[in-house]
Scaffold this motif. Structure first.
Motif, PDB file in Angstrom:
ATOM      1  N   SER A 100       0.842  -1.201   0.000  1.00  0.00           N
ATOM      2  CA  SER A 100       0.000   0.000   0.000  1.00  0.00           C
ATOM      3  C   SER A 100       0.871   1.244   0.000  1.00  0.00           C
ATOM      4  O   SER A 100       2.001   1.232   0.478  1.00  0.00           O
ATOM      5  N   SER A 102       0.481   3.837   1.755  1.00  0.00           N
ATOM      6  CA  SER A 102       0.712   4.216   3.142  1.00  0.00           C
ATOM      7  C   SER A 102       1.915   3.479   3.734  1.00  0.00           C
ATOM      8  O   SER A 102       2.810   4.085   4.325  1.00  0.00           O
ATOM      9  N   ASN A 103       1.942   2.175   3.539  1.00  0.00           N
ATOM     10  CA  ASN A 103       3.033   1.367   4.080  1.00  0.00           C
ATOM     11  C   ASN A 103       4.344   1.648   3.362  1.00  0.00           C
ATOM     12  O   ASN A 103       5.414   1.717   3.969  1.00  0.00           O
ATOM     13  N   ARG A 106       5.856   5.037   4.637  1.00  0.00           N
ATOM     14  CA  ARG A 106       6.433   4.979   5.979  1.00  0.00           C
ATOM     15  C   ARG A 106       7.693   4.115   5.995  1.00  0.00           C
ATOM     16  O   ARG A 106       8.680   4.435   6.669  1.00  0.00           O
ATOM     17  N   LEU A 119       4.089   7.573  14.682  1.00  0.00           N
ATOM     18  CA  LEU A 119       2.992   7.161  13.806  1.00  0.00           C
ATOM     19  C   LEU A 119       1.926   8.245  13.620  1.00  0.00           C
ATOM     20  O   LEU A 119       1.512   8.532  12.496  1.00  0.00           O
ATOM     21  N   ARG A 120       1.506   8.881  14.725  1.00  0.00           N
ATOM     22  CA  ARG A 120       0.397   9.816  14.595  1.00  0.00           C
ATOM     23  C   ARG A 120       0.776  11.079  13.830  1.00  0.00           C
ATOM     24  O   ARG A 120       0.031  11.573  12.998  1.00  0.00           O
ATOM     25  N   TRP A 122       3.190  11.283  11.691  1.00  0.00           N
ATOM     26  CA  TRP A 122       3.466  10.857  10.321  1.00  0.00           C
ATOM     27  C   TRP A 122       2.192  10.828   9.491  1.00  0.00           C
ATOM     28  O   TRP A 122       2.148  11.316   8.361  1.00  0.00           O
ATOM     29  N   ILE A 123       1.131  10.253  10.077  1.00  0.00           N
ATOM     30  CA  ILE A 123      -0.151  10.168   9.377  1.00  0.00           C
ATOM     31  C   ILE A 123      -0.643  11.566   9.006  1.00  0.00           C
ATOM     32  O   ILE A 123      -1.143  11.807   7.910  1.00  0.00           O
ATOM     33  N   LYS A 124      -0.466  12.516   9.943  1.00  0.00           N
ATOM     34  CA  LYS A 124      -0.881  13.896   9.668  1.00  0.00           C
ATOM     35  C   LYS A 124      -0.048  14.513   8.548  1.00  0.00           C
ATOM     36  O   LYS A 124      -0.577  15.188   7.668  1.00  0.00           O
ATOM     37  N   ARG A 127      -1.152  13.078   5.274  1.00  0.00           N
ATOM     38  CA  ARG A 127      -2.463  13.588   4.848  1.00  0.00           C
ATOM     39  C   ARG A 127      -2.345  15.011   4.304  1.00  0.00           C
ATOM     40  O   ARG A 127      -2.932  15.353   3.284  1.00  0.00           O
ATOM     41  N   SER A 140      -4.083   6.152  -0.138  1.00  0.00           N
ATOM     42  CA  SER A 140      -3.180   5.535   0.834  1.00  0.00           C
ATOM     43  C   SER A 140      -3.453   4.040   0.967  1.00  0.00           C
ATOM     44  O   SER A 140      -2.579   3.273   1.322  1.00  0.00           O
ATOM     45  N   GLU A 141      -4.689   3.629   0.668  1.00  0.00           N
ATOM     46  CA  GLU A 141      -5.031   2.207   0.779  1.00  0.00           C
ATOM     47  C   GLU A 141      -4.627   1.423  -0.456  1.00  0.00           C
ATOM     48  O   GLU A 141      -4.573   0.202  -0.441  1.00  0.00           O
TER      49      GLU A 141
END
Lengths: 250, 109
Positions: A100, A102-103, A106, A119-120, A122-124, A127, A140-141
């Motif tokens: 994915s 997303s993966n 990261r 993690l949190r 990074w997600i922001k 996005r 991201s999926e």
């Protein structure tokens, strides 16, 4: 302040007819914050230059050197080059089924910085970068580049650029196949990365169109495996008007 | 025993602090996993955390309590976890942020 130096670079590829020399003595120096446009006709070796700096195994360096802050880039593996701060936005990004976006992002970030980003946050960051590039959140999926349109692939390359924060980015015909809207979005991304981190940019292109949005400090005309002429942005205007004929025939 | 509601601001502040608590098995914080069912104040003004785990009998309660202590240090005077098993946790309780974090670490969801 970083400096990327290409000195007298000769590169060959193996063909059915034996080794064929593509780059015939390229000299190029890029400093942090500088934007260099490399322009030239099809088949002049522009992409070979990009791949040689990034470390594609198909391209054999027969002479010359590539130095990043004095370190010999040619002795580095591809991942070492990435960790040293080099980035290549590919002309034809490859599909990676089963991984994915997303993966992938990261994992790449973790590999380059040597530690997993929190993690949190990074997600922001992801996005926000996706929003800026008008990439739909559902991407991201999805698997990396799988089923992406040409424009989506290019935006995904710039997403990596903005998140991985390299010192030098080589953009290999990132403008090809983009409509005007996508070209603007991609250019804005490059300009953002440039402004945010004093990024050095090697912008490889066939057309002057992208130079309306990304202003180069230097323009290099690339013909038959070497730089035929160098100048400032005005050189691009001249190419727009006159084309490459003048160099090809000479 | 009477339980008192937190003000919305206080609730969000405490919840934000609890996002530092990571489910050790999954690697994502317990708030985004949807493990926190409610936050209340007990009569003695200590924080009462109603929460569950991804499976009943999960042996990680000690680890979570310890992390919770660190996360809430300086945020609340005292807290107590009330382990809740009804309704049971299900993946539908994971927030969008939580799903995104799970994808980032390699879960195919």
């Amino acid at each position: 302040m970083s400096i990327l130096q290409v000195k007298n670079l000769h590169v060959s590829v193996d063909t059915d007819q034996g080794a064929k020399e593509i780059l015939r003595g390229v000299d190029l120096t890029i400093r942090s914050g500088e934007i260099h446009a490399v322009m030239g006709p099809n088949g002049s070796g522009k992409s070979t230059l990009a791949y040689s700096i990034a470390g594609h195994p198909k391209y054999r360096v027969t002479d010359g050197e590539i130095l990043l802050d004095g370190e010999n880039v040619l002795e580095m593996s591809v991942d070492e080059r990435a960790r040293a701060g080099l980035f290549l936005a590919m002309q034809y990004p490859v599909e990676i089924p089963g991984v994915s976006v997303s993966n992938f992002l990261r994992t790449a970030k973790t590999a380059i910085t040597g530690e997993a980003p929190a993690l949190r946050t990074w997600i922001k960051d992801v996005r926000e970068a996706m929003d800026n590039l008008r990439i739909d959140a559902t991407f991201s999926e999805r698997n990396v580049n799988e089923g992406f349109s040409g424009g989506e692939k290019k935006r995904h390359e710039i997403l990596q650029l903005e998140l991985l924060k390299p010192h030098f980015a080589i953009l290999d015909e990132t403008d090809s196949g983009l409509d005007v809207d996508a070209l603007k979005i991609v250019s804005e991304g490059v300009n953002r990365a440039h402004a945010a981190s004093d990024l050095g940019v090697l912008l490889i292109t066939h057309y002057t169109r992208i130079l309306r949005y990304i202003k180069p400090d230097f323009v290099h005309v690339f013909v038959a495996g070497k730089i035929a002429e160098e100048g400032g942005p005005e050189l691009a205007d001249r190419l727009e008007a006159e084309g490459y004929d003048r160099y090809v025939k000479a | 025993m009477t339980e008192i509601d937190l003000t919305p601001e206080r609730y969000d502040q405490v919840l934000e602090a609890i996002k530092e608590v990571i489910d050790p098995e999954i690697g994502v914080n317990i708030v985004d996993l949807g493990l926190i069912y409610d936050l209340k104040l007990a009569e003695d003004e200590s924080l009462l955390i109603h929460m569950t785990l991804t499976s009943a009998g999960c042996p990680l309660t000690d680890v979570i309590e310890e992390q919770m202590g660190q996360a809430l240090d300086g945020v609340v005077e005292a807290f107590r976890i009330n382990w809740v098993w009804m309704p049971p946790w299900g993946p539908e309780k994971i927030t969008d942020d939580g799903k995104e974090q799970m994808r980032a670490i390699g879960f195919a969801i």
